[in-house]
Design an enzyme around this catalytic site. Sequence first.
Site, mmCIF file in Angstrom:
data_model
loop_
_atom_site.group_PDB
_atom_site.id
_atom_site.type_symbol
_atom_site.label_atom_id
_atom_site.label_comp_id
_atom_site.label_asym_id
_atom_site.label_seq_id
_atom_site.Cartn_x
_atom_site.Cartn_y
_atom_site.Cartn_z
ATOM 1 N N ARG A 36 57.354 26.062 4.915
ATOM 2 C CA ARG A 36 58.714 26.587 4.767
ATOM 3 C C ARG A 36 59.595 26.433 6.019
ATOM 4 N NH1 ARG A 36 58.873 31.596 0.606
ATOM 5 N NH2 ARG A 36 60.674 30.419 -0.075
ATOM 6 N N LYS A 72 67.171 36.935 -9.148
ATOM 7 C CA LYS A 72 66.776 37.256 -7.774
ATOM 8 C C LYS A 72 67.341 36.225 -6.795
ATOM 9 C CE LYS A 72 62.535 36.034 -5.795
ATOM 10 N NZ LYS A 72 62.722 35.348 -4.538
ATOM 11 N N ASN A 73 67.116 34.945 -7.086
ATOM 12 C CA ASN A 73 67.445 33.931 -6.079
ATOM 13 C C ASN A 73 68.949 33.680 -5.943
ATOM 14 O OD1 ASN A 73 64.840 33.807 -5.280
ATOM 15 N ND2 ASN A 73 64.332 31.929 -6.417
ATOM 16 N N CYS A 84 57.045 34.668 0.820
ATOM 17 C CA CYS A 84 55.718 34.292 0.307
ATOM 18 C C CYS A 84 55.123 33.149 1.125
ATOM 19 C CB CYS A 84 55.831 33.825 -1.144
ATOM 20 S SG CYS A 84 56.256 35.120 -2.293
ATOM 21 N N ARG A 120 58.733 42.429 -5.696
ATOM 22 C CA ARG A 120 59.791 41.788 -4.923
ATOM 23 C C ARG A 120 60.727 40.997 -5.821
ATOM 24 N NH1 ARG A 120 57.501 37.868 -1.281
ATOM 25 N NH2 ARG A 120 59.674 37.319 -1.402
ATOM 26 N N ASP A 139 58.793 27.718 -9.587
ATOM 27 C CA ASP A 139 58.596 29.171 -9.704
ATOM 28 C C ASP A 139 58.006 29.584 -11.053
ATOM 29 O OD1 ASP A 139 59.680 29.266 -7.194
ATOM 30 O OD2 ASP A 139 61.665 29.892 -7.851
HETATM 31 N N1 EPU Z 1 62.441 22.233 3.190
HETATM 32 C C1 EPU Z 1 62.373 21.593 4.419
HETATM 33 N N2 EPU Z 1 63.286 21.949 5.362
HETATM 34 C C2 EPU Z 1 64.245 22.886 5.159
HETATM 35 C C3 EPU Z 1 64.306 23.521 3.896
HETATM 36 C C4 EPU Z 1 63.381 23.174 2.931
HETATM 37 O O1 EPU Z 1 61.515 20.745 4.643
HETATM 38 O O2 EPU Z 1 65.045 23.131 6.062
HETATM 39 C C5 EPU Z 1 61.454 21.866 2.151
HETATM 40 C C6 EPU Z 1 60.544 23.050 1.805
HETATM 41 O O3 EPU Z 1 59.442 23.135 2.687
HETATM 42 C C7 EPU Z 1 60.153 22.732 0.368
HETATM 43 C C8 EPU Z 1 61.390 22.021 -0.189
HETATM 44 O O4 EPU Z 1 62.147 21.597 0.943
HETATM 45 O O5 EPU Z 1 59.073 21.851 0.360
HETATM 46 C C9 EPU Z 1 62.281 22.870 -1.079
HETATM 47 O O6 EPU Z 1 62.643 24.035 -0.379
HETATM 48 P P1 EPU Z 1 63.988 24.858 -0.700
HETATM 49 O O7 EPU Z 1 64.737 24.988 0.577
HETATM 50 O O8 EPU Z 1 64.692 24.279 -1.882
HETATM 51 O O9 EPU Z 1 63.403 26.285 -1.083
HETATM 52 P P2 EPU Z 1 63.921 27.672 -0.596
HETATM 53 O O10 EPU Z 1 65.396 27.706 -0.568
HETATM 54 O O11 EPU Z 1 63.172 28.120 0.601
HETATM 55 C C10 EPU Z 1 64.203 28.636 -3.002
HETATM 56 C C11 EPU Z 1 63.677 29.835 -3.719
HETATM 57 C C12 EPU Z 1 62.206 29.628 -4.027
HETATM 58 C C13 EPU Z 1 62.044 28.369 -4.869
HETATM 59 C C14 EPU Z 1 62.670 27.169 -4.148
HETATM 60 C C15 EPU Z 1 62.638 25.904 -4.974
HETATM 61 C C16 EPU Z 1 65.023 31.586 -2.759
HETATM 62 C C17 EPU Z 1 65.099 32.775 -1.886
HETATM 63 N N3 EPU Z 1 63.837 30.998 -2.857
HETATM 64 O O12 EPU Z 1 63.435 28.552 -1.798
HETATM 65 O O13 EPU Z 1 61.824 30.745 -4.807
HETATM 66 O O14 EPU Z 1 60.682 28.115 -5.092
HETATM 67 O O15 EPU Z 1 64.031 27.471 -3.812
HETATM 68 O O16 EPU Z 1 63.322 26.095 -6.161
HETATM 69 O O17 EPU Z 1 65.998 31.198 -3.386
HETATM 70 C C18 EPU Z 1 60.385 32.359 -5.653
HETATM 71 O O18 EPU Z 1 61.379 32.883 -6.199
HETATM 72 O O19 EPU Z 1 59.203 32.701 -5.914
HETATM 73 C C19 EPU Z 1 60.595 31.302 -4.668
HETATM 74 C C20 EPU Z 1 59.679 30.929 -3.808
#
Ligand code: EPU
Length: 418
Positions: free
Chosen positions: A121, A22-23, A116, A397, A305
């Site tokens: 975020r 998915k990701n 979610c 999802r 996750d």
């Molecule tokens: N963060 C910031 N600022 C930013 C971006 C992130 O402070 O601009 C913080 C977030 O709040 C969090 C941490 O950095 O505390 C990590 O966030 P990251 O950006 O790595 O997560 P993401 O890209 O929003 C993806 C996956 C998530 C998974 C995380 C961590 C996707 C669409 N989502 O999220 O997947 O938990 O990486 O591995 O790729 C899921 O599949 O259930 C899911 C939530």
Amino acid sequence: MKMIEIEGGRKLRGSIRVGGAKNASVALIPAAILTDEEATICNIPEITDTDALCDILELLHVKVNRSTESVVINPQEMINTEIEEQYSKKLRASYYFMGALLGKYKKAVMHFPGGCSIGARPIDLHLKGFEALGATVKNEDNKYIVEAKELKGANIYLDIASVGATINIMLAAVKAEGTTIIDNAAKEPEIVNVATFLNNMGAKITGAGTSTIKIIGVEHLHKCFHEVIPDRIEAGTYIIIGALCGEPLRVDNIIPEHIDSLLSKLEEIGVNIEIGPDFVEVLGMEEKLKPTNIKTAVYPGFPTDLQQPFTVLLTQLPGKSKVTETIWENRFMHIPYLKKLGADIEVKNQTATIIGPKKLIGDEVVATDLRAGAAMVVAGLLAEGTTRISNAEHILRGYEQIVEKLQLVGAKISIKEI
Ligand code: EPU
């Protein structure tokens, strides 16, 4: 609203085939608009998150030809139009259109992304990255307007190794003039898969999978064929189910190295597994199991996750186990429902302490988010009696044909509209 109903306590036998990640897919679909020709991507999972992204492609007049095996994306007649809230709020990953549109047209207008509710975020790191490449970012009426006269390569250090920011900056930088370096980049396998896709189209990206990624901007991106990697979180979820209910259960079409942290934890607590080149077979559990502690971390650490499904397994271990969540501030929403089923868990700050083993008894529960929902499925399969999981849309999802896949190995599980 959808509800999943499970008659628990049955043994599951056979094999489950894992779909595409998915990701990775949710980034590959927006990334495909960067080609000047067309991109064919196979192994895109049929989940509602990828459907929602294909709807955005259609809004942008991108031709999408979807069959069970592949998706062909042709942006030759696309237009760059505003992505309204009804599209953006369906999922988090809609934000990858910001990087992709910025990279292609030097302008992106889109409303806030959804996804979610597992924490605040923020996307400040994505926006800072775009600014470093020369873009201006305006935030008006719940929408972002990101535009640049020119995009120029830059050195970008990420304060947090964010998956989303790393990918979004790659998408914006791939056609920028000059060289971009992303330092403290995320190293997740999905990042490597997206970089490989872009390179298949003619991009010049090196270092994906390490903490320094180098992108030399190119003018054109051409036709390509690409395959999505297997979903390591879907794989891990079924392996956890195998540990609790398998007799035995094999999880196929996976890359076991991507879930090393889970597999070594399973061995530590006493789950017998056979690891093959592209499968893991869960053979059963030792008589004497050991409790354990996990702390979520960026790759290759224990994935956040999988934390929620894994917590269900911890309820069956003797003694005290601990789970510390370090990535998302709000990822313990499954705990009250596990307690309702009979688990003994206390949460203090970001750590859950689980005392086991405790017998779980089916009840009415809620899928508060995608992985919390997956945890409810794991718990429902294990629990005695009937478990009804409402808000099951969250689960669909991210898990392709979860009900059908589990039925095939002997689970009594169904889904209905309520
Ligand atoms: N963060 C910031 N600022 C930013 C971006 C992130 O402070 O601009 C913080 C977030 O709040 C969090 C941490 O950095 O505390 C990590 O966030 P990251 O950006 O790595 O997560 P993401 O890209 O929003 C993806 C996956 C998530 C998974 C995380 C961590 C996707 C669409 N989502 O999220 O997947 O938990 O990486 O591995 O790729 C899921 O599949 O259930 C899911 C939530």
